[in-house]
Design a protein around this motif. Structure first.
Motif, PDB file in Angstrom:
ATOM      1  N   ALA A   2      -2.441  -1.802   2.261  1.00  0.00           N
ATOM      2  CA  ALA A   2      -2.238  -2.635   1.079  1.00  0.00           C
ATOM      3  C   ALA A   2      -2.278  -1.796  -0.198  1.00  0.00           C
ATOM      4  O   ALA A   2      -1.496  -2.032  -1.134  1.00  0.00           O
ATOM      5  CB  ALA A   2      -3.305  -3.730   1.022  1.00  0.00           C
ATOM      6  N   THR A   3      -3.176  -0.816  -0.242  1.00  0.00           N
ATOM      7  CA  THR A   3      -3.254   0.074  -1.413  1.00  0.00           C
ATOM      8  C   THR A   3      -1.957   0.859  -1.570  1.00  0.00           C
ATOM      9  O   THR A   3      -1.424   1.000  -2.679  1.00  0.00           O
ATOM     10  CB  THR A   3      -4.443   1.034  -1.266  1.00  0.00           C
ATOM     11  OG1 THR A   3      -5.658   0.272  -1.217  1.00  0.00           O
ATOM     12  CG2 THR A   3      -4.515   2.013  -2.426  1.00  0.00           C
ATOM     13  N   LEU A   4      -1.458   1.383  -0.468  1.00  0.00           N
ATOM     14  CA  LEU A   4      -0.212   2.150  -0.515  1.00  0.00           C
ATOM     15  C   LEU A   4       0.954   1.276  -0.997  1.00  0.00           C
ATOM     16  O   LEU A   4       1.784   1.719  -1.800  1.00  0.00           O
ATOM     17  CB  LEU A   4       0.090   2.739   0.859  1.00  0.00           C
ATOM     18  CG  LEU A   4      -0.787   3.923   1.267  1.00  0.00           C
ATOM     19  CD1 LEU A   4      -0.724   4.154   2.775  1.00  0.00           C
ATOM     20  CD2 LEU A   4      -0.360   5.192   0.516  1.00  0.00           C
ATOM     21  N   TYR A   5       1.001   0.030  -0.522  1.00  0.00           N
ATOM     22  CA  TYR A   5       2.091  -0.850  -0.951  1.00  0.00           C
ATOM     23  C   TYR A   5       1.974  -1.187  -2.434  1.00  0.00           C
ATOM     24  O   TYR A   5       2.975  -1.185  -3.167  1.00  0.00           O
ATOM     25  CB  TYR A   5       2.102  -2.135  -0.121  1.00  0.00           C
ATOM     26  CG  TYR A   5       3.192  -3.088  -0.548  1.00  0.00           C
ATOM     27  CD1 TYR A   5       4.530  -2.757  -0.379  1.00  0.00           C
ATOM     28  CD2 TYR A   5       2.884  -4.302  -1.144  1.00  0.00           C
ATOM     29  CE1 TYR A   5       5.542  -3.611  -0.783  1.00  0.00           C
ATOM     30  CE2 TYR A   5       3.885  -5.170  -1.554  1.00  0.00           C
ATOM     31  CZ  TYR A   5       5.216  -4.818  -1.378  1.00  0.00           C
ATOM     32  OH  TYR A   5       6.213  -5.674  -1.789  1.00  0.00           O
ATOM     33  N   SER A   6       0.757  -1.454  -2.894  1.00  0.00           N
ATOM     34  CA  SER A   6       0.582  -1.808  -4.304  1.00  0.00           C
ATOM     35  C   SER A   6       0.943  -0.646  -5.220  1.00  0.00           C
ATOM     36  O   SER A   6       1.401  -0.845  -6.345  1.00  0.00           O
ATOM     37  CB  SER A   6      -0.859  -2.255  -4.565  1.00  0.00           C
ATOM     38  OG  SER A   6      -1.761  -1.167  -4.449  1.00  0.00           O
ATOM     39  N   ARG A   7       0.753   0.589  -4.727  1.00  0.00           N
ATOM     40  CA  ARG A   7       1.077   1.783  -5.528  1.00  0.00           C
ATOM     41  C   ARG A   7       2.547   2.176  -5.401  1.00  0.00           C
ATOM     42  O   ARG A   7       3.032   3.010  -6.172  1.00  0.00           O
ATOM     43  CB  ARG A   7       0.189   2.943  -5.084  1.00  0.00           C
ATOM     44  CG  ARG A   7      -1.269   2.766  -5.453  1.00  0.00           C
ATOM     45  CD  ARG A   7      -2.169   3.774  -4.753  1.00  0.00           C
ATOM     46  NE  ARG A   7      -1.744   5.145  -4.944  1.00  0.00           N
ATOM     47  CZ  ARG A   7      -2.548   6.136  -5.331  1.00  0.00           C
ATOM     48  NH1 ARG A   7      -3.818   5.899  -5.604  1.00  0.00           N
ATOM     49  NH2 ARG A   7      -2.096   7.367  -5.448  1.00  0.00           N
ATOM     50  N   ALA A   8       3.247   1.611  -4.423  1.00  0.00           N
ATOM     51  CA  ALA A   8       4.645   1.994  -4.201  1.00  0.00           C
ATOM     52  C   ALA A   8       5.578   1.409  -5.251  1.00  0.00           C
ATOM     53  O   ALA A   8       6.729   1.852  -5.383  1.00  0.00           O
ATOM     54  CB  ALA A   8       5.091   1.571  -2.804  1.00  0.00           C
ATOM     55  N   GLY A   9       5.129   0.384  -5.967  1.00  0.00           N
ATOM     56  CA  GLY A   9       5.909  -0.169  -7.075  1.00  0.00           C
ATOM     57  C   GLY A   9       7.218  -0.815  -6.640  1.00  0.00           C
ATOM     58  O   GLY A   9       7.353  -1.327  -5.529  1.00  0.00           O
ATOM     59  N   ASP A  10       8.211  -0.747  -7.510  1.00  0.00           N
ATOM     60  CA  ASP A  10       9.503  -1.391  -7.254  1.00  0.00           C
ATOM     61  C   ASP A  10      10.214  -0.785  -6.043  1.00  0.00           C
ATOM     62  O   ASP A  10      10.886  -1.503  -5.289  1.00  0.00           O
ATOM     63  CB  ASP A  10      10.399  -1.280  -8.483  1.00  0.00           C
ATOM     64  CG  ASP A  10       9.882  -2.107  -9.653  1.00  0.00           C
ATOM     65  OD1 ASP A  10       9.090  -3.047  -9.407  1.00  0.00           O
ATOM     66  OD2 ASP A  10      10.263  -1.805 -10.805  1.00  0.00           O
ATOM     67  N   ALA A  11      10.074   0.538  -5.862  1.00  0.00           N
ATOM     68  CA  ALA A  11      10.746   1.178  -4.730  1.00  0.00           C
ATOM     69  C   ALA A  11      10.187   0.661  -3.409  1.00  0.00           C
ATOM     70  O   ALA A  11      10.936   0.390  -2.461  1.00  0.00           O
ATOM     71  CB  ALA A  11      10.583   2.692  -4.815  1.00  0.00           C
ATOM     72  N   GLN A  28       2.461  -1.419   9.600  1.00  0.00           N
ATOM     73  CA  GLN A  28       2.389  -1.912   8.232  1.00  0.00           C
ATOM     74  C   GLN A  28       2.986  -0.917   7.234  1.00  0.00           C
ATOM     75  O   GLN A  28       3.706  -1.309   6.308  1.00  0.00           O
ATOM     76  CB  GLN A  28       0.936  -2.237   7.870  1.00  0.00           C
ATOM     77  CG  GLN A  28       0.386  -3.430   8.633  1.00  0.00           C
ATOM     78  CD  GLN A  28      -0.982  -3.851   8.153  1.00  0.00           C
ATOM     79  OE1 GLN A  28      -1.688  -3.102   7.482  1.00  0.00           O
ATOM     80  NE2 GLN A  28      -1.387  -5.059   8.505  1.00  0.00           N
ATOM     81  N   TYR A  29       2.693   0.363   7.409  1.00  0.00           N
ATOM     82  CA  TYR A  29       3.188   1.359   6.459  1.00  0.00           C
ATOM     83  C   TYR A  29       4.699   1.534   6.597  1.00  0.00           C
ATOM     84  O   TYR A  29       5.424   1.690   5.613  1.00  0.00           O
ATOM     85  CB  TYR A  29       2.471   2.685   6.691  1.00  0.00           C
ATOM     86  CG  TYR A  29       2.579   3.676   5.549  1.00  0.00           C
ATOM     87  CD1 TYR A  29       2.891   3.277   4.258  1.00  0.00           C
ATOM     88  CD2 TYR A  29       2.335   5.025   5.764  1.00  0.00           C
ATOM     89  CE1 TYR A  29       2.967   4.188   3.207  1.00  0.00           C
ATOM     90  CE2 TYR A  29       2.401   5.946   4.720  1.00  0.00           C
ATOM     91  CZ  TYR A  29       2.720   5.519   3.450  1.00  0.00           C
ATOM     92  OH  TYR A  29       2.793   6.429   2.412  1.00  0.00           O
ATOM     93  N   ARG A  30       5.194   1.480   7.830  1.00  0.00           N
ATOM     94  CA  ARG A  30       6.627   1.698   8.034  1.00  0.00           C
ATOM     95  C   ARG A  30       7.459   0.548   7.483  1.00  0.00           C
ATOM     96  O   ARG A  30       8.669   0.723   7.247  1.00  0.00           O
ATOM     97  CB  ARG A  30       6.907   1.903   9.520  1.00  0.00           C
ATOM     98  CG  ARG A  30       8.319   2.400   9.778  1.00  0.00           C
ATOM     99  CD  ARG A  30       8.518   2.903  11.170  1.00  0.00           C
ATOM    100  NE  ARG A  30       9.862   3.420  11.332  1.00  0.00           N
ATOM    101  CZ  ARG A  30      10.300   4.040  12.421  1.00  0.00           C
ATOM    102  NH1 ARG A  30       9.477   4.235  13.442  1.00  0.00           N
ATOM    103  NH2 ARG A  30      11.541   4.479  12.504  1.00  0.00           N
ATOM    104  N   LEU A  31       6.869  -0.612   7.258  1.00  0.00           N
ATOM    105  CA  LEU A  31       7.617  -1.715   6.661  1.00  0.00           C
ATOM    106  C   LEU A  31       8.200  -1.335   5.309  1.00  0.00           C
ATOM    107  O   LEU A  31       9.285  -1.802   4.934  1.00  0.00           O
ATOM    108  CB  LEU A  31       6.697  -2.937   6.504  1.00  0.00           C
ATOM    109  CG  LEU A  31       6.326  -3.690   7.784  1.00  0.00           C
ATOM    110  CD1 LEU A  31       5.278  -4.745   7.468  1.00  0.00           C
ATOM    111  CD2 LEU A  31       7.545  -4.320   8.446  1.00  0.00           C
ATOM    112  N   PHE A  32       7.488  -0.481   4.566  1.00  0.00           N
ATOM    113  CA  PHE A  32       7.997  -0.084   3.247  1.00  0.00           C
ATOM    114  C   PHE A  32       8.097   1.430   3.088  1.00  0.00           C
ATOM    115  O   PHE A  32       8.460   1.912   2.021  1.00  0.00           O
ATOM    116  CB  PHE A  32       7.122  -0.675   2.129  1.00  0.00           C
ATOM    117  CG  PHE A  32       5.671  -0.276   2.169  1.00  0.00           C
ATOM    118  CD1 PHE A  32       5.207   0.808   1.442  1.00  0.00           C
ATOM    119  CD2 PHE A  32       4.765  -1.002   2.939  1.00  0.00           C
ATOM    120  CE1 PHE A  32       3.876   1.170   1.466  1.00  0.00           C
ATOM    121  CE2 PHE A  32       3.422  -0.645   2.969  1.00  0.00           C
ATOM    122  CZ  PHE A  32       2.983   0.448   2.234  1.00  0.00           C
TER     123      PHE A  32
END
Length: 289
Positions: free
Chosen positions: A254-263, A153-157
């Motif tokens: 999910a928290t990491l993705y929501s905090r990753a923003g546009d990038a 999941q983390y490596r997806l973004f």
């Protein structure tokens, strides 16, 4: 409730860094197999560990004990209160009432585990991972599945996320690549894997920070961790529950993705496009007769 056996395991864990290398290997073996250490003769334990029997005697003496038998007696005494919980799954009695009441009781226990999760610590773990130039993920045996899920999941973004696991017996080589500033996401629950303990020690030696996802804050693999997320494992079934661990993995990702923003969103788009180009999914349109 905390297992009293962990008092002796904690003593061994605390002594690891001051023990000579061979004695430290013996201590790690006992930490990872405390039940066998309490029940096997020392020579049999030494053969299983691939170490001279005298190493276990010297290790016990380094802890201030007269010899191995005194250390073994401590393991036996500590395990007495919770022997039923720690004995091998294969010798536990079958549950009464058949599989249907068992399934309901397991689901009820999992609900309680989820209710007791501490979501507040997820933000701390996310902040630590975001600041690291590289993230390494490790989980062994039962913990390999949640480690694999988080890595996927983390490596997806975030492409600079790597999963290590000692495939082909090269864990020592993988750990040799840890660098100062890296973040290691390490999974573990009682009984703890010796490989997990090796990962925690290698991270400390390299100056990498550890996010430990474990069953107790004082888990041996969580010693010195920069962030600790805990989950319960109690279950009415034969095996410890991983429901809480999986819930933490999904909430953290999910928290990491929501905090990753546009990038993060843009990186996910690139990943999805690459996946779509390889068409790994089945068509889900109407079936043809």
């Amino acid at each position: 409730m905390r297992s009293r056996t962990q008092d002796t395991v904690a003593l061994l864990t605390a002594a690891l860094r001051r023990l000579p290398p061979q004695q430290a290997d013996a201590a790690r073996f006992v930490i990872g197999r405390s039940f066998e250490a309490a029940t096997m003769p020392m020579r049999g334990l030494a053969r299983a560990a691939g170490l001279p029997p005298a190493t276990f005697t010297r290790m016990a003496q380094s802890l201030g004990l007269p010899g191995w038998e005194e250390l073994r007696a401590g393991l036996i005494a500590d395990a007495r209160d919770d022997l039923g919980a720690r004995r091998p799954f294969s010798v536990r009695p079958l549950p009464e009432g058949g599989p249907e009441p068992l399934a309901g009781a397991m689901i009820a226990a999992d609900r309680a585990i989820l209710d007791n999760l501490d979501a507040a610590r997820i933000e701390q773990a996310a902040t630590l991972l975001e600041a690291a130039p590289r993230v390494i993920v490790a989980g062994f045996r039962s913990c390999h599945a949640p480690a694999l899920l988080f890595h996927y999941q983390y490596r997806l973004f975030r492409p600079d996320t790597a999963l290590i696991g000692g495939v082909g017996g090269v864990l020592d080589v993988e750990l040799g690549g840890l660098k100062s500033g890296d973040a290691l996401v390490l999974f573990g629950f009682d009984p703890y894997s010796r490989d997990g303990l090796l990962c925690a020690e290698a991270a400390a030696d390299a100056g990498a920070k550890v996010v430990a996802i474990v069953d107790r804050p004082d888990a041996p693999v969580a010693e010195g961790a920069a962030a600790v997320l805990t989950f319960g494992t109690d279950s009415s079934g034969f095996f410890p529950s991983l429901t809480g661990c999986i819930a933490l993995v999904q909430a953290l990702a999910a928290t990491l993705y929501s905090r990753a923003g546009d990038a993060g969103r843009e990186q996910l788009r690139r990943t999805e496009a690459r996946i779509a180009a390889h068409t790994p999914y089945l068509e889900t349109g109407p079936r043809r007769r």
